[in-house]
Write an enzyme that holds these catalytic residues in place. Structure first.
Site, PDB file in Angstrom:
ATOM      1  N   GLU A 282      49.359  38.284  34.658  1.00 50.58           N
ATOM      2  CA  GLU A 282      48.418  37.666  35.590  1.00 50.58           C
ATOM      3  C   GLU A 282      48.902  36.249  35.927  1.00 50.58           C
ATOM      4  O   GLU A 282      49.143  35.445  35.028  1.00 50.58           O
ATOM      5  CB  GLU A 282      47.025  37.593  34.966  1.00 50.58           C
ATOM      6  CG  GLU A 282      46.005  37.000  35.912  1.00 50.58           C
ATOM      7  CD  GLU A 282      44.608  36.928  35.319  1.00 50.58           C
ATOM      8  OE1 GLU A 282      43.666  37.384  35.959  1.00 50.58           O
ATOM      9  OE2 GLU A 282      44.467  36.403  34.187  1.00 50.58           O
TER      10      GLU A 282
ATOM     11  N   CYS B 137      39.315  36.444  39.573  1.00 52.62           N
ATOM     12  CA  CYS B 137      39.767  37.580  38.774  1.00 52.62           C
ATOM     13  C   CYS B 137      39.964  38.821  39.627  1.00 52.62           C
ATOM     14  O   CYS B 137      40.720  39.710  39.263  1.00 52.62           O
ATOM     15  CB  CYS B 137      38.763  37.857  37.665  1.00 52.62           C
ATOM     16  SG  CYS B 137      37.079  37.986  38.284  1.00 52.62           S
TER      17      CYS B 137
ATOM     18  N   LYS C  22      28.602  26.761  27.578  1.00 51.01           N
ATOM     19  CA  LYS C  22      29.743  25.841  27.538  1.00 51.01           C
ATOM     20  C   LYS C  22      30.607  26.083  28.774  1.00 51.01           C
ATOM     21  O   LYS C  22      31.367  27.044  28.842  1.00 51.01           O
ATOM     22  CB  LYS C  22      30.581  26.033  26.267  1.00 51.01           C
ATOM     23  CG  LYS C  22      31.385  24.775  25.962  1.00 51.01           C
ATOM     24  CD  LYS C  22      32.719  25.014  25.327  1.00 51.01           C
ATOM     25  CE  LYS C  22      33.763  25.458  26.288  1.00 51.01           C
ATOM     26  NZ  LYS C  22      34.445  24.424  27.068  1.00 51.01           N
TER      27      LYS C  22
ATOM     28  N   GLU D 273      34.682  39.640  30.566  1.00 53.95           N
ATOM     29  CA  GLU D 273      35.341  39.940  31.828  1.00 53.95           C
ATOM     30  C   GLU D 273      36.616  39.121  31.801  1.00 53.95           C
ATOM     31  O   GLU D 273      36.577  37.890  31.818  1.00 53.95           O
ATOM     32  CB  GLU D 273      34.401  39.551  32.967  1.00 53.95           C
ATOM     33  CG  GLU D 273      34.740  40.238  34.267  1.00 53.95           C
ATOM     34  CD  GLU D 273      35.545  39.337  35.125  1.00 53.95           C
ATOM     35  OE1 GLU D 273      34.964  38.492  35.805  1.00 53.95           O
ATOM     36  OE2 GLU D 273      36.789  39.457  35.101  1.00 53.95           O
TER      37      GLU D 273
HETATM   38  P1  NDP Z   1      40.751  30.757  28.935  1.00 57.20           P
HETATM   39  O1  NDP Z   1      40.467  32.093  29.383  1.00 57.20           O
HETATM   40  O2  NDP Z   1      41.729  30.592  27.880  1.00 57.20           O
HETATM   41  O3  NDP Z   1      39.335  30.138  28.485  1.00 57.20           O
HETATM   42  C1  NDP Z   1      39.110  28.805  28.253  1.00 57.20           C
HETATM   43  C2  NDP Z   1      37.667  28.704  27.797  1.00 57.20           C
HETATM   44  O4  NDP Z   1      37.514  29.454  26.602  1.00 57.20           O
HETATM   45  C3  NDP Z   1      37.273  27.287  27.488  1.00 57.20           C
HETATM   46  O5  NDP Z   1      35.900  27.124  27.806  1.00 57.20           O
HETATM   47  C4  NDP Z   1      37.473  27.217  25.992  1.00 57.20           C
HETATM   48  O6  NDP Z   1      36.614  26.269  25.413  1.00 57.20           O
HETATM   49  C5  NDP Z   1      37.108  28.608  25.545  1.00 57.20           C
HETATM   50  N1  NDP Z   1      37.828  29.012  24.340  1.00 57.20           N
HETATM   51  C6  NDP Z   1      39.148  28.885  24.083  1.00 57.20           C
HETATM   52  N2  NDP Z   1      39.438  29.396  22.873  1.00 57.20           N
HETATM   53  C7  NDP Z   1      38.272  29.856  22.363  1.00 57.20           C
HETATM   54  C8  NDP Z   1      37.923  30.496  21.131  1.00 57.20           C
HETATM   55  N3  NDP Z   1      38.835  30.764  20.199  1.00 57.20           N
HETATM   56  N4  NDP Z   1      36.646  30.829  20.935  1.00 57.20           N
HETATM   57  C9  NDP Z   1      35.715  30.570  21.885  1.00 57.20           C
HETATM   58  N5  NDP Z   1      35.985  29.969  23.043  1.00 57.20           N
HETATM   59  C10 NDP Z   1      37.256  29.612  23.294  1.00 57.20           C
HETATM   60  O7  NDP Z   1      41.040  29.947  30.267  1.00 57.20           O
HETATM   61  P2  NDP Z   1      42.131  28.937  30.735  1.00 57.20           P
HETATM   62  O8  NDP Z   1      41.365  27.933  31.467  1.00 57.20           O
HETATM   63  O9  NDP Z   1      43.046  28.469  29.658  1.00 57.20           O
HETATM   64  O10 NDP Z   1      42.938  29.892  31.727  1.00 57.20           O
HETATM   65  C11 NDP Z   1      44.038  30.651  31.280  1.00 57.20           C
HETATM   66  C12 NDP Z   1      44.225  31.855  32.164  1.00 57.20           C
HETATM   67  O11 NDP Z   1      43.062  32.681  32.092  1.00 57.20           O
HETATM   68  C13 NDP Z   1      44.342  31.572  33.654  1.00 57.20           C
HETATM   69  O12 NDP Z   1      45.627  31.193  34.026  1.00 57.20           O
HETATM   70  C14 NDP Z   1      43.940  32.904  34.236  1.00 57.20           C
HETATM   71  O13 NDP Z   1      45.053  33.758  34.198  1.00 57.20           O
HETATM   72  C15 NDP Z   1      42.881  33.419  33.275  1.00 57.20           C
HETATM   73  N6  NDP Z   1      41.500  33.192  33.761  1.00 57.20           N
HETATM   74  C16 NDP Z   1      40.791  34.292  34.131  1.00 57.20           C
HETATM   75  C17 NDP Z   1      39.528  34.137  34.637  1.00 57.20           C
HETATM   76  C18 NDP Z   1      38.727  35.319  35.081  1.00 57.20           C
HETATM   77  O14 NDP Z   1      37.871  35.180  35.960  1.00 57.20           O
HETATM   78  N7  NDP Z   1      38.913  36.496  34.488  1.00 57.20           N
HETATM   79  C19 NDP Z   1      38.901  32.821  34.796  1.00 57.20           C
HETATM   80  C20 NDP Z   1      39.713  31.731  34.334  1.00 57.20           C
HETATM   81  C21 NDP Z   1      40.965  31.937  33.833  1.00 57.20           C
HETATM   82  P3  NDP Z   1      37.164  25.173  24.371  1.00 57.20           P
HETATM   83  O15 NDP Z   1      38.398  24.623  24.957  1.00 57.20           O
HETATM   84  O16 NDP Z   1      36.077  24.194  24.217  1.00 57.20           O
HETATM   85  O17 NDP Z   1      37.365  25.946  23.099  1.00 57.20           O
END
Ligand code: NDP
Length: 466
Positions: free
Chosen positions: A365, A276, A168, A242
Site C-alpha cells: 500500500e 483506504c 485518540k 479497517e
Molecule cells: P498507523 O496505521 O500506524 O496508525 C497510527 C495510529 O495508531 C496513531 O493514532 C497511533 O497512536 C496508533 N498506534 C500506533 N501503535 C499503536 C499500538 N501499538 N496500539 C494502539 N495504537 C497504536 O498510521 P500511520 O499514520 O503511521 O500510517 C501508516 C500507513 O497506514 C499509511 O502510510 C497508510 O498506508 C496506512 N493508513 C491507512 C489508513 C486507512 O484508512 N486504512 C489511514 C491511515 C493510514 P500513538 O502514536 O499515540 O500510539
C-alpha cells in the site's frame, strides 16, 4: 494549545508536541500528549459515565445523537477550517463531504439504533429472545486521512449503543476532534461519555492495553492493527479494524470510456490518494489499454496536487516513485514533486506501467496519488489479477454488460465492490475488508453489533390446560 477533554473538562497535562501545516511545513499548533496518567484519567472518567449512559433508553441516546448532529452543523465553518488546516484538503471536499458526513453519521445511527428490534425465537413452549448490552468503554483510534468523517463514523454507533468512549485522534490531525469535544460540552452531553486525548508514539498503545477499556476500534495500517490485536489478546478484547488496501480497478473494453476515465481519476487521486478506498492497481482490457493510459495520464496532469499529511508520509510516497524507476517502470506522468510546490508536503499525481505483478510497487500500500496500469486479455485473467493481493478492501468494475458486472463483482475478493462508480455509500450497508484489510464490518446494524453484546434469554412456558 490543545488540551485533553476528560470528564467534561479541559485538561492541560502531559508533555507537548507540534502539529505541522502540510501546505507550508511550518508548525500549526502545539498539543498536549497523553502519558499513562492522562490515559488512566480518561478511562476512569469513561468508566464512571458508562453505567448512567447505558441505562438511558435508546430513544434518549438517539435524541443526544441528533443534538450532536445539530451541534456539528452549528459549528460547521469552524470544523471546515480546522480540518483544512490540519490536512490541506480542498475546501469543496471538506464542505461537501467530510464535515456533512460527520452530522449525517450521528443522524443515521440515531435512526438505525432506535428502530432496531431485538430478536425473538418461538418454539412450542419455549421463548428465546435477545437483549443487547454495550461493551462498556471503547477506545476509538482515528486516522489522519478523513479525521472527522471516520471519527464520527465510529463514535455515533458506539455512543448510541450505550458505550462511553475515549477517542485518540492521529497526532497529525487533532483539531476537528478538539472542536468535537467543545460541541459535546456545548450540547450538554453528560460528562465522561466522550473523552478526547492526544498522543504521539505511546498513547494509542497505553489506551488499548488499559484494563478499563472493553473494546477497540481502529482504522489505519495493517501493521498497527495486528500489533493492537496482539496487545489486547490476553484480555480477549473485541476489535474492529479497517486496515490497509491495494485496491484494484478492472476496466473492460465494453465500458463507457468517458465515465470509466472520469471515475478512475476520482478513485486514484481523491484526497491525494490518501483514502483506504483509493485504487492503486488498474487492469485494462487490451483493446483499450493504450487509449485508457493516454487519457488517464492526460487527466492526471490536470489534477490539483494535494499535500501528503506529513513530511514522513511524503517521503514514503516519493520512495515508491523512486522504486518504480529502479524496478524499470515506464512513468506515464508525474513521478516527483510539483515544480512550484517545494514547500509543504506535495507530490505529483503519478501514473506508471510496465511493472511485474509481484513487484513491491504493485503489492504494498502506497497511500498516495498514484496507480499502476496493466493490460489483460480475458475476464478470468482480470479477476485473478485483481484477487492476487494480500489485501481485499475495495474494487471497482467498469463495464457495459450487466451480466459481466454481476459475474465479476461476485468473484472479486473484496469487502466492497463498485460497478461503474466509486465511493458511493449507503450508511446502512456493511463496510470493511477481507484478508489483510481488516476484521469485522462497520455500517448499519453491523456497527451496532460490534459495539454491543447480545444476551440470549430463554423461558420455558408451561402449557395451559385451560
Ligand atoms: P498507523 O496505521 O500506524 O496508525 C497510527 C495510529 O495508531 C496513531 O493514532 C497511533 O497512536 C496508533 N498506534 C500506533 N501503535 C499503536 C499500538 N501499538 N496500539 C494502539 N495504537 C497504536 O498510521 P500511520 O499514520 O503511521 O500510517 C501508516 C500507513 O497506514 C499509511 O502510510 C497508510 O498506508 C496506512 N493508513 C491507512 C489508513 C486507512 O484508512 N486504512 C489511514 C491511515 C493510514 P500513538 O502514536 O499515540 O500510539
Amino acid at each position: 494549545m490543545l488540551t485533553h477533554f476528560i470528564g467534561g473538562e479541559q485538561v492541560a497535562q502531559g508533555p507537548v508536541f507540534p502539529v505541522y501545516d502540510p501546505v507550508t511545513g511550518s508548525v500549526l499548533r502545539q498539543v498536549h500528549e497523553a502519558d499513562s496518567a492522562v490515559v488512566d484519567r480518561a478511562v476512569q472518567a469513561a468508566r464512571a459515565a458508562a453505567p448512567g449512559w447505558a441505562a438511558l433508553p435508546v430513544t434518549e441516546r438517539a435524541a443526544w445523537m441528533r443534538r450532536l448532529a445539530d451541534g456539528i452543523e452549528a459549528r460547521f465553518d469552524d470544523l471546515v477550517a480546522a480540518e483544512i488546516a490540519d490536512t490541506g484538503k480542498p475546501l469543496e471536499q471538506t464542505r461537501t463531504l467530510d464535515i456533512p458526513r460527520g452530522a449525517a453519521n450521528f443522524r443515521a445511527f440515531a435512526e438505525i439504533a432506535a428502530q432496531r428490534p431485538d430478536d425473538a425465537f418461538h418454539l412450542p413452549g419455549v421463548l428465546s429472545y435477545t437483549v443487547r448490552r454495550p461493551l462498556g468503554v471503547v477506545a476509538v483510534i482515528v486516522p489522519w486521512n478523513l479525521p472527522f468523517l471516520l471519527m464520527t463514523w465510529k463514535l455515533a454507533p458506539a455512543l448510541v449503543a450505550g458505550n462511553a468512549v475515549v477517542v485518540k485522534p492521529s497526532e497529525n490531525t487533532p483539531s476537528s476532534a478538539a472542536l468535537f469535544a467543545e460541541i459535546c460540552a456545548e450540547v450538554g452531553l453528560p460528562a465522561g461519555v466522550v473523552n478526547v486525548i492526544y498522543g504521539y508514539g505511546t498513547a494509542g498503545q497505553l489506551l488499548v492495553e488499559h484494563p478499563g477499556v472493553d473494546g477497540v476500534t481502529f482504522t489505519g495500517s495493517t501493521r498497527t492493527g495486528s500489533t493492537i490485536m496482539r496487545s489486547v489478546s490476553d484480555r480477549v478484547k473485541p476489535v474492529s479494524f479497517e486496515l490497509g488496501g491495494k485496491n484494484a480497478g478492472v476496466i473492460f473494453a465494453d465500458c463507457d470510456l468517458d465515465r470509466a476515465v472520469d471515475g478512475t481519476v476520482k478513485s486514484v487521486f481523491t484526497n491525494g490518494g490518501q483514502v483506504c478506498l483509493c485504487t492503486e492497481r488498474l487492469y485494462v482490457e487490451r483493446p483499450i489499454f493504450e487509449e485508457f493510459c493516454a487519457r488517464l495520464a492526460a487527466r492526471a496532469q490536470t489534477v490539483e496536487p494535494q499535500p501528503m499529511i506529513s513530511a514522513e508520509h511524503r517521503q514514503k510516497v516519493l520512495s515508491y516513485y523512486e522504486l518504480a524507476r529502479s524496478e524499470g517502470a515506464k512513468i506515464l506522468t508525474g513521478g516527483g514533486v510539483p515544480a512550484d510546490r517545494e514547500a509543504g508536503y506535495f507530490v505529483e499525481p503519478t501514473v506508471v506501467t510496465g511493472l511485474s505483478e509481484d513487484s513491491r510497487f504493485n503489492t504494498e500500500e502506497i497511500f498516495g496519488p498514484v496507480c499502476h496500469v496493466a493490460p489483460f486479455d480475458t475476464e478470468s485473467q482480470a479477476v485473478d489479477l485483481a484477487n492476487a493481493s494480500e489485501y481485499g478492501l475495495a474494487a471497482t468494475v467498469w463495464t457495459g454488460s450487466l451480466d459481466r458486472a454481476h459475474r465479476v463483482a461476485q468473484r472479486l475478493e473484496a469487502g466492497l465492490v463498485w460497478v461503474n462508480t466509486w465511493y458511493l455509500r449507503d450508511l446502512r450497508t456493511p463496510f470493511g475488508g477481507v484478508k489483510l484489510s481488516g476484521i469485522g464490518r462497520e455500517g448499519g446494524t453491523q456497527s451496532l453489533d460490534f459495539y454491543s453484546e447480545p444476551t440470549t434469554i430463554t423461558i420455558k412456558l408451561e402449557q395451559s390446560d385451560a
